[in-house]
Enzyme design. Structure first.
Site, short mmCIF file in Angstrom:
data_model
loop_
_atom_site.label_atom_id
_atom_site.label_comp_id
_atom_site.label_asym_id
_atom_site.label_seq_id
_atom_site.Cartn_x
_atom_site.Cartn_y
_atom_site.Cartn_z
N CYS A 47 0.72 -1.23 0.25
CA CYS A 47 -0.03 -0.06 -0.21
C CYS A 47 0.94 1.08 0.08
O CYS A 47 2.08 1.16 0.09
CB CYS A 47 -1.05 0.20 1.23
SG CYS A 47 -0.21 -0.28 2.80
N GLY A 65 -0.31 -0.04 -4.89
CA GLY A 65 -1.62 -0.94 -4.80
C GLY A 65 -2.61 -0.58 -5.76
O GLY A 65 -2.77 0.52 -5.87
N ASN A 75 0.85 1.62 6.13
CA ASN A 75 1.65 0.95 5.04
C ASN A 75 2.67 0.07 5.94
O ASN A 75 3.49 0.53 6.84
CB ASN A 75 2.40 1.86 4.28
CG ASN A 75 3.27 1.02 3.28
OD1 ASN A 75 3.33 0.02 2.90
ND2 ASN A 75 4.43 1.91 2.62
N GLY A 76 2.54 -1.19 5.85
CA GLY A 76 3.43 -2.19 6.42
C GLY A 76 2.88 -3.67 6.86
O GLY A 76 1.86 -3.75 6.18
N TYR A 79 12.61 -2.14 -6.71
CA TYR A 79 11.32 -2.53 -7.45
C TYR A 79 10.14 -1.50 -7.28
O TYR A 79 9.65 -1.06 -7.98
CB TYR A 79 10.91 -3.99 -7.17
CG TYR A 79 9.63 -4.28 -7.87
CD1 TYR A 79 9.72 -4.45 -9.31
CD2 TYR A 79 8.57 -4.82 -7.13
CE1 TYR A 79 8.50 -4.77 -10.06
CE2 TYR A 79 7.39 -5.05 -7.59
CZ TYR A 79 7.36 -5.23 -9.17
OH TYR A 79 6.25 -5.48 -9.88
#
Length: 565
Positions: A81, A107, A181-182, A322
């Site tokens: 996310c 996302g 996020n995580g 990436y």
């Protein structure tokens, strides 16, 4: 507090950390905090969790008849996310919408925005891309000068709407929204502890435990509730919270996932997962939110507090390989420069006689440019990516080999025919897509195909917010480089050496997490439990919380534990 026509002169009175990635542990507290929050008591132990699955691997990764949901689309790690927070702009929700567009690569399963006006939080969430979820009329409903937003990637085949963030909850002192996020490695332990105390959960997301911890806390003011909740979390979290009058940004003590702060010309403060989101909405990048830092923005200005336990930073190095866009600055480093350098290292340490260098678009392009420049070989577009492939399409009744890859990547025969080709990609996960790409290139006339991978071999799963397959499915965990080369069918294969990656990072190398390459995990999963990944489907009716997790196959790979748990 008035929510319109805000004066931003107090915001200039900020307390900022230095640019050093690890802020000083004894940062002064504001007047409202008389003493630091004491660590909570240890969580009660919970009996082992039972799983209904009898055959974990086959159950976790069932065959999908849709090639886009098969290994072709899942043969890359997935970032789960991206988050955005905006304080003090009359068009906060629209700016949030644009910033989420810039973070769409993090996302594509769901998106949501929460805004606040007259101390009332309004929320709109939905399944799909940002442009699918929002239109002008919906954004008109999200009034107010403050907003937070979220884009989500889910491991579920069909995302649950109720799992799409930001989450909003009411408690006895008001309402709060959160975007995360995580990944929390102790999520199950926390959830079962809270359920034992009577909490009722509405989602299967680990983010919801944060709201419950805030709600049951007896601490005042609200900031200490957030700190108290975060002190019980283990794993990766970069979060933004929105209340009736505050925007709060928090980053875990290890700083696994990125979170940056910027400011627009009108004084509005912006938080985002990447600087590319700041660029789109014309916010000037100021700095990172530091590991373990809590940043509070309200009508009095910005307060920067270091209230969480001090740890050595362990930023995710895969952000540079990436996940992040090349035009972003992540963890204080240019993503473009990093990837270009990865390609140069490959050209220096794994040279091969070739006629042309091509990339697997889009994430391999910059590394391929670096390889071509160092090797003094032309870079050309040998593979063209289709940007219009969705998850639903009509497959021909007669089976076409490599159909899923051919839908997304088309070889250019004029570039490839009769040529010795170096093809640069960012990573190899299962190896299935790489083998199909090699076959496509040779069928298009390439005389030789030499694969160069701009990352070290991936040998371990990630527990910190990245969707990776189990170790059994990671081809480099089961095979050496020569065996992988034979599997994918290339004439040669070389990965970016881990030591070369660390050398490039220099003195900052110890501040990056490379567990997926080394097996050296800063924070191991609790009770050897990890999230299921791949094609596990939670449709909101059949999925259960425990069935989304499994025993971590730590004996399947070389795992090292680094640092305190």
């Amino acid at each position: 507090m008035a929510t319109t026509n805000l004066s931003f002169s107090p915001i200039n009175k900020t307390h900022l950390f230095s640019s050093h990635p690890n802020p000083p542990p004894n940062f002064p507290y504001p007047k409202t905090l008389q003493k630091p929050y004491s660590s909570p008591a240890k969580l009660p132990s919970h009996p082992p969790f039972k799983l209904s699955s009898k055959n974990p691997i086959s159950d976790f990764f069932p065959h999908s008849p849709n090639p886009l949901l098969d290994s072709d689309s899942d043969d890359k790690p997935r970032e789960e996310c991206g988050v955005v927070g905006i304080y003090g702009d009359p068009e906060a929700s629209r700016l949030c919408y644009l910033a989420l567009h810039a973070l769409q690569h993090r996302g594509q399963e769901g998106a949501g925005i929460v805004s606040v006006e007259n101390k009332v939080l309004q929320s709109i969430t939905g399944i799909g891309l940002v442009s699918d979820v929002f239109n002008s009329s919906k954004l008109d409903q999200l009034r107010g000068p403050h907003a937070i937003g979220h884009v989500r990637y889910s491991t579920a085949g069909s995302s649950m709407l109720k799992n799409v963030q930001p989450f909003v909850a009411g408690y006895r002192f008001g309402s709060v929204g959160v975007a995360h996020n995580g990944n929390l490695v102790n999520y199950l332990a926390l959830r079962h502890m809270l359920e034992d105390q009577g909490s009722i959960f509405n989602t299967s997301s680990d983010t919801e435990v944060v709201l419950h911890l805030i709600a049951i806390s007896k601490l005042r003011p609200f900031l200490l509730r957030i700190v108290g909740a975060c002190e019980q979390l283990e794993g990766a979290y970069s979060m933004v919270f929105l209340t009736e009058d505050k925007l709060v940004a928090v980053r875990d003590p290890y700083g696994f996932r990125p979170l940056v702060m910027g400011r627009r010309k009108n004084g509005a403060v912006v938080f985002a997962s990447e600087t590319c989101a700041l660029d789109l909405i014309e916010a000037n990048y100021e700095r990172e939110v530091n590991p373990g830092e809590v940043v509070v923005v309200d009508s009095d200005g910005i307060s920067s507090l270091c209230l969480l336990p001090h740890r050595d930073r362990k930023a995710c190095v895969f952000e540079h390989i990436y996940f992040s866009l090349p035009n972003s600055i992540v963890f204080g480093r240019s993503v473009y420069d990093s990837r270009h350098a990865f390609g140069e290292i490959l050209a220096t340490e794994a040279p091969v006689d070739c006629d042309v260098v091509i990339a697997v678009p889009d994430s391999g392009v910059v590394a391929a440019l670096g390889y071509a420049a160092k090797a003094k070989v032309p870079f050309q577009q040998g593979l063209i990516r289709s940007h219009y492939v969705g998850r639903t399409f009509i497959e021909p009744s007669q089976k076409i080999r490599d159909f899923g890859v051919k839908l997304k990547l088309a070889p250019v025969r004029a570039v490839l025919e009769g040529k010795r080709v170096v093809v640069v990609d960012d990573s190899i996960v299962r190896g299935t897509t790489s083998s199909k790409i090699v076959r496509l290139l040779k069928e298009a006339g390439a005389k030789e195909v030499h694969m160069r991978i701009a990352s070290p071999p991936i040998i371990g799963s990630c527990y910190y917010g990245v969707d990776t397959p189990s170790p059994e499915e990671l081809i480099s965990n089961r095979m050496n480089v020569e065996e992988v080369r034979e599997f994918i069918g290339s004439d040669s294969l070389a990965f970016l050496p881990l030591e070369s990656l660390r050398k490039l990072l220099g003195d900052e190398a110890p501040t990056f997490c490379d567990a997926c390459f080394s097996g050296n995990y800063p924070v191991p999963p609790k009770k050897s439990k990890i999230k299921r990944v791949g094609d596990f489907v939670d449709d909101g009716l059949n999925g259960s919380v425990d069935s989304g997790w499994t025993d971590a196959p730590l004996n399947q790979m070389p795992v090292k534990i680094n640092g305190p748990v």
